[in-house]
Design an enzyme around this catalytic site. Structure first.
Site, PDB file in Angstrom:
ATOM      1  N   TYR A  68       0.849  -1.201   0.000  1.00 62.70           N
ATOM      2  CA  TYR A  68       0.000   0.000   0.000  1.00 62.70           C
ATOM      3  C   TYR A  68       0.881   1.246   0.000  1.00 62.70           C
ATOM      4  O   TYR A  68       1.891   1.292   0.702  1.00 62.70           O
ATOM      5  CB  TYR A  68      -0.899   0.023   1.240  1.00 62.70           C
ATOM      6  CG  TYR A  68      -2.310  -0.436   0.940  1.00 62.70           C
ATOM      7  CD1 TYR A  68      -3.056   0.176  -0.056  1.00 62.70           C
ATOM      8  CD2 TYR A  68      -2.888  -1.466   1.669  1.00 62.70           C
ATOM      9  CE1 TYR A  68      -4.352  -0.236  -0.331  1.00 62.70           C
ATOM     10  CE2 TYR A  68      -4.188  -1.882   1.397  1.00 62.70           C
ATOM     11  CZ  TYR A  68      -4.904  -1.257   0.395  1.00 62.70           C
ATOM     12  OH  TYR A  68      -6.180  -1.662   0.117  1.00 62.70           O
ATOM     13  N   GLU A 104      -0.645   4.857  -0.455  1.00 62.10           N
ATOM     14  CA  GLU A 104      -1.456   6.058  -0.689  1.00 62.10           C
ATOM     15  C   GLU A 104      -0.610   7.324  -0.585  1.00 62.10           C
ATOM     16  O   GLU A 104       0.229   7.442   0.316  1.00 62.10           O
ATOM     17  CB  GLU A 104      -2.592   6.155   0.337  1.00 62.10           C
ATOM     18  CG  GLU A 104      -3.808   5.355  -0.027  1.00 62.10           C
ATOM     19  CD  GLU A 104      -3.799   3.977   0.591  1.00 62.10           C
ATOM     20  OE1 GLU A 104      -2.686   3.451   0.829  1.00 62.10           O
ATOM     21  OE2 GLU A 104      -4.885   3.430   0.830  1.00 62.10           O
ATOM     22  N   ASP A 112      -8.229  12.555 -24.764  1.00 66.58           N
ATOM     23  CA  ASP A 112      -8.174  11.177 -24.288  1.00 66.58           C
ATOM     24  C   ASP A 112      -7.588  10.380 -25.442  1.00 66.58           C
ATOM     25  O   ASP A 112      -8.278  10.012 -26.385  1.00 66.58           O
ATOM     26  CB  ASP A 112      -9.580  10.693 -23.929  1.00 66.58           C
ATOM     27  CG  ASP A 112      -9.576   9.214 -23.533  1.00 66.58           C
ATOM     28  OD1 ASP A 112      -8.527   8.551 -23.673  1.00 66.58           O
ATOM     29  OD2 ASP A 112     -10.632   8.714 -23.096  1.00 66.58           O
ATOM     30  N   ARG A 163      -2.877  -3.125 -18.175  1.00 65.38           N
ATOM     31  CA  ARG A 163      -4.148  -2.400 -18.073  1.00 65.38           C
ATOM     32  C   ARG A 163      -3.982  -1.354 -16.986  1.00 65.38           C
ATOM     33  O   ARG A 163      -3.833  -1.678 -15.814  1.00 65.38           O
ATOM     34  CB  ARG A 163      -5.272  -3.355 -17.678  1.00 65.38           C
ATOM     35  CG  ARG A 163      -5.474  -4.489 -18.625  1.00 65.38           C
ATOM     36  CD  ARG A 163      -6.764  -5.187 -18.335  1.00 65.38           C
ATOM     37  NE  ARG A 163      -7.832  -4.441 -18.946  1.00 65.38           N
ATOM     38  CZ  ARG A 163      -8.250  -4.642 -20.197  1.00 65.38           C
ATOM     39  NH1 ARG A 163      -7.684  -5.566 -20.941  1.00 65.38           N
ATOM     40  NH2 ARG A 163      -9.226  -3.932 -20.697  1.00 65.38           N
TER      41      ARG A 163
END
Ligand code: DSN
Length: 466
Positions: free
Chosen positions: A59, A61, A214, A249
């Protein structure tokens, strides 16, 4: 009674043969068939290695150097390297452009940009979904706001000119003058021509709008310099990393930073996108970054900066052009008459087939494509065309000659589809029933056998086992 400990070192094959068997079947399907979904590609072994690495355990963050959890010294280095490579691959000066590599994929990346830069219920314009736009650029029907972009923001589509089948920039200009959008999105999911970012910029400037590109579909082409460059004109650029870019991805947001200009008194004005975008990604919308994906993006970005990647992207385009030309020569209608990029947009209305039926028959003979609306379609639920892409097969080493062979395969499949339809009538459910009968399954199996033998000549990259 004590339970025996689970052996956490066993490979998948031993630990979960049932699941492993399913993955192997999918790998065999990818190898034996022709993957022609325009948004798909075969990523490298090195990217796969990152995805299955220990990085999935961590993790982290927050941003580099400012994490909410300890133990991130190596994660920081990985994310920094990914950022550096992402900027270098698109030839961006770190003084003028920043990048957030944490979005989980393209949809969250786009939503983070709207959250950061468009106030709730602010106005957004994107290419209409039936005309080749993407859901995340806004989509609603007479009875329903379908896309969250249309639920939480006010979206207004711009469209394709039915006569030219090209984006109607004049109409966009007219509508934008009335709608005064906060943001215009230059981005496509199914459109075979270069985008005119300069024109988009001019329209934005007339209305005080931000310009978001995009470039998900074409980011590999942009990196290779073989399509128009959004960075020259846009404020923010998003992309997925797994399409033409051939990475994992995931999603990435590039934003302008540094000095924007000067005010009337000559004082510098600075872009303020960086903090807003970073905070929209986390803590706004996401939790911990997917560090295994970020490492894999870093690998893909390095690969995309190599000279061989330019050759690859040129071949992607040559293959799409050969495919389009072959289909036209065989009597099919290609939207806009050809392609400048990695995809061919096939309009099946003159052939008397629907996109759904054509997709189904191609699937049965091991060619993967997707049904797609074409300009003028009344409903997104019953599209009249197909979107066919060349990035994945080009990665396997196919060239223009292969595309000619594939056109012949497709033509045979469409002839079968027409014969089926002659018996079944127009409904897809009846079409599928008749297609499944022995009369047609013989022809299907025969063609599938030929296609699978053809595809098997070309190696599949990635892990050899899974
Ligand atoms: N599913 C991707 C595509 O096919 O364009 C984008 O969401």
């Amino acid at each position: 009674m004590t339970s025996s400990p689970v052996d956490l070192t066993r490979p998948l094959e031993e630990d979960d043969p049932e699941l492993c068997d399913l993955i192997k079947k999918e790998r065999a399907r990818q190898f034996q068939g022709l993957e022609m979904i325009a948004s798909e590609n075969f990523t490298s072994r090195a990217v796969n290695d990152c995805l299955s690495s220990c990085l999935t355990n961590k993790y982290s963050e927050g941003m580099v150097g400012q994490r909410y959890y300890g133990g991130n010294e190596h994660i920081d280095e990985i994310e920094k390297l990914c950022q550096k490579r992402a900027l270098a691959t698109f030839h961006l000066d770190p003084e003028q452009w920043g990048v957030n590599v944490q979005p989980y994929s393209g949809s969250p990346a786009n939503f983070a940009v709207y959250t950061a830069l468009v106030e709730p219920h602010g106005r957004i314009m994107g290419l209409d979904l039936p005309d080749g736009g993407h859901l995340t650029h806004g989509f609603y029907t007479a009875t329903k706001k379908v896309s969250a972009t249309s639920i939480f923001f006010e979206s207004m589509p711009y469209k394709i000119d039915p006569a030219t089948e090209l984006i109607d920039y004049n109409k966009l200009e007219e509508t934008a003058r009335l709608f005064k959008p906060r943001m215009i999105i230059a981005g496509v999911s199914c459109y075979p021509r270069h985008l005119d970012y300069k024109r988009f910029r001019e329209i934005c400037d007339q209305n005080g709008s931000l310009l978001l590109a995009d470039m998900s579909h074409v980011s590999g082409l942009v990196a290779a310099g073989v399509t128009s460059d959004p960075f020259q004109y846009c404020d923010v650029v998003t992309t997925t990393t797994h399409k033409t870019l051939r990475g994992p991805r995931s999603g990435v947001i590039f934003y302008r930073r540094g000095q924007k200009g000067t005010d009337k008194a000559g004082n510098p004005i600075f872009y303020d996108y960086e903090d807003k975008i970073n905070q929209a990604v986390f803590p706004g919308l996401q939790g911990g970054p997917h560090n295994h994906q970020i490492a894999a993006i870093a690998v893909a970005m390095r690969q995309a900066a190599l000279p061989a990647f330019v050759d690859y992207q040129k071949q992607v385009i040559l293959n799409a052009q050969a495919l389009a030309a072959g289909l036209v020569a065989a009597g099919y209608k290609v939207v806009t008459g050809g392609t400048d990029n990695h995809l061919v947009w096939l309009d099946l209305r003159p052939s008397g087939l629907s996109g759904g039926k054509a997709e189904k028959v191609l699937e049965e003979v091991a060619i993967s494509v997707n049904k797609n609306t074409v300009p003028g379609d009344k409903s997104a639920l019953n599209p009249s065309g197909l979107r066919i892409g060349t990035p994945a097969l080009t990665t396997r080493g196919m060239k223009e000659g292969d595309m000619k062979t594939i056109v012949a395969f497709m033509d045979q499949a469409f002839q079968i589809a027409k014969s089926v339809q002659a018996k079944s009538g127009p409904k897809l459910v009846d079409f599928k029933r008749v297609l499944a009968t022995d009369e047609f399954q013989g022809q299907i199996m025969d063609l599938k056998g030929k296609i699978e033998a053809y595809a098997a000549q070309y190696p599949l990259p990635g892990r050899p086992d899974l």
